[in-house]
Scaffold this active site. Structure first.
Site, PDB file in Angstrom:
ATOM      1  N   GLY A  14       0.823  -1.211   0.000  1.00  0.00           N
ATOM      2  CA  GLY A  14       0.000   0.000   0.000  1.00  0.00           C
ATOM      3  C   GLY A  14       0.849   1.249   0.000  1.00  0.00           C
ATOM      4  O   GLY A  14       0.561   2.218   0.701  1.00  0.00           O
ATOM      5  N   SER A  15       1.897   1.240  -0.819  1.00  0.00           N
ATOM      6  CA  SER A  15       2.919   2.287  -0.701  1.00  0.00           C
ATOM      7  C   SER A  15       3.047   3.189  -1.918  1.00  0.00           C
ATOM      8  O   SER A  15       4.060   3.866  -2.086  1.00  0.00           O
ATOM      9  CB  SER A  15       4.275   1.641  -0.408  1.00  0.00           C
ATOM     10  OG  SER A  15       4.566   0.608  -1.324  1.00  0.00           O
ATOM     11  N   SER A  17       1.282   5.789  -2.337  1.00  0.00           N
ATOM     12  CA  SER A  17       0.945   7.143  -1.896  1.00  0.00           C
ATOM     13  C   SER A  17       0.761   7.130  -0.385  1.00  0.00           C
ATOM     14  O   SER A  17       0.865   6.087   0.262  1.00  0.00           O
ATOM     15  CB  SER A  17      -0.346   7.636  -2.572  1.00  0.00           C
ATOM     16  OG  SER A  17      -1.448   6.813  -2.194  1.00  0.00           O
ATOM     17  N   GLY A  18       0.486   8.291   0.160  1.00  0.00           N
ATOM     18  CA  GLY A  18       0.091   8.395   1.557  1.00  0.00           C
ATOM     19  C   GLY A  18       1.112   7.890   2.555  1.00  0.00           C
ATOM     20  O   GLY A  18       2.323   8.079   2.410  1.00  0.00           O
ATOM     21  N   GLY A  20       2.134   4.857   3.427  1.00  0.00           N
ATOM     22  CA  GLY A  20       3.100   3.868   2.973  1.00  0.00           C
ATOM     23  C   GLY A  20       4.261   4.504   2.242  1.00  0.00           C
ATOM     24  O   GLY A  20       5.433   4.168   2.474  1.00  0.00           O
ATOM     25  N   SER A 143      -5.958   1.035  13.273  1.00  0.00           N
ATOM     26  CA  SER A 143      -6.704   2.284  13.198  1.00  0.00           C
ATOM     27  C   SER A 143      -7.309   2.576  14.557  1.00  0.00           C
ATOM     28  O   SER A 143      -7.525   1.657  15.367  1.00  0.00           O
ATOM     29  CB  SER A 143      -7.819   2.172  12.152  1.00  0.00           C
ATOM     30  OG  SER A 143      -8.704   3.273  12.229  1.00  0.00           O
ATOM     31  N   TYR A 156     -14.951  -2.136   8.396  1.00  0.00           N
ATOM     32  CA  TYR A 156     -13.603  -1.588   8.545  1.00  0.00           C
ATOM     33  C   TYR A 156     -13.136  -1.707   9.996  1.00  0.00           C
ATOM     34  O   TYR A 156     -12.013  -2.147  10.271  1.00  0.00           O
ATOM     35  CB  TYR A 156     -13.587  -0.120   8.103  1.00  0.00           C
ATOM     36  CG  TYR A 156     -12.242   0.560   8.241  1.00  0.00           C
ATOM     37  CD1 TYR A 156     -11.265   0.402   7.267  1.00  0.00           C
ATOM     38  CD2 TYR A 156     -11.950   1.369   9.338  1.00  0.00           C
ATOM     39  CE1 TYR A 156     -10.031   1.019   7.379  1.00  0.00           C
ATOM     40  CE2 TYR A 156     -10.718   1.994   9.464  1.00  0.00           C
ATOM     41  CZ  TYR A 156      -9.765   1.812   8.483  1.00  0.00           C
ATOM     42  OH  TYR A 156      -8.538   2.431   8.607  1.00  0.00           O
TER      43      TYR A 156
END
Length: 267
Positions: A14-15, A17-18, A20, A143, A156
């Site tokens: 998940g890297s 963007s953001g 990651g 989270s 989620y």
């Protein structure tokens, strides 16, 4: 501060963007060789172009919901860089949202498959080599929702609660091999995912993007006393610490990067 991980190899899911991507930036600055992975069709190439001046970084595509692709992406990373010493699981989606009674199995299963089972599949590939080496660091993204669930996004929340349990269990199973497993729990970070959430909120309420953020903080996240979205690099700093030698006695723990969003002291 020297993190003591120069020359290590990291894989970050998940890297593109953001959080990651920002984690990759900090690890590259620490002298780590980094593999980025995300689903095909994203912005991995752009991420590599942005980061390549900092050190050795490669991109490998793969879908964490497909076991064959998970095995293939790990095989490619091993061939190009070697066995990762560090694995950071930042891949995830908001998933199915809405009233619990109106959310069907499909929405639940898709959310759990990406957020929880994706981490399971990736950890299966990560941990054996770390055990052989006698050194490994795994950080799973949880989270605030894991311990403070919100009724409109229960799939989620449940998936992230599962991440906390998974990490704790792995830390007990493999900590004796010096494979340390921990979590970070962000809350409302400025990422493409929360951008989409706020764009939708702005449209529904007929307000500006910034006004949507302000109203969300006031109405939905009153515990976030700093009254702003977090920055991806603020989360990345916590991850970089956890995978470093500076955190060599931290195992099975979680760091909240949430501006105080979670009200309780437990969890």
């Amino acid at each position: 501060m020297d993190l003591g991980i120069k020359g290590r190899i990291a894989l970050i899911s998940g890297s593109d963007s953001g959080m990651g991507k920002e984690t990759a930036r900090l690890l590259l600055e620490a002298g780590v060789r980094v593999a980025l992975t995300d689903k095909p069709g994203g912005t991995l190439d752009e991420a590599v172009a942005d980061l390549k001046s900092l050190g050795e970084v490669i991109a490998v595509t793969g879908d964490v919901t497909r076991p064959d692709e998970v095995k293939a992406l790990w095989r490619e990373v091993r061939e190009k860089l070697g066995d990762p010493d560090i694995y950071v699981n930042a891949a995830g989606v908001t998933g199915a949202q809405g009233d619990f009674l109106e959310t069907g199995d499909e929405g639940w299963l898709e959310t759990l498959d990406i957020n929880l089972m994706g981490a399971v599949r990736m950890c299966r590939e990560a941990i054996p080599a770390m055990r052989r080496k006698g050194w490994g660091r795994v950080v799973l993204f949880a989270s605030e929702d894991a311990v403070q669930p919100y009724v409109e996004e229960l799939p989620y929340c449940a998936s992230k609660a599962g991440i906390l349990s998974l990490a704790k269990g792995l830390s007990k199973a493999y900590g004796g091999d010096n494979v340390l497993v921990n979590t970070v729990s962000p809350a409302f970070i400025a990422t493409p995912m929360t951008d989409k959430m706020m764009e939708k909120r702005a449209e529904e309420k007929g307000v500006s993007f910034d006004e949507a953020i302000d109203s969300f903080l006031d109405e939905e996240r009153p515990g976030m006393v700093l009254k702003r979205r977090g920055k991806a690099e603020e989360v990345a700093a916590a991850v970089a610490f956890l995978v470093s030698e500076r955190a060599s006695f931290i195992n099975g723990a979680g760091i909240r990067v949430d501006s105080g969003s979670v009200f309780t002291i437990a969890g």
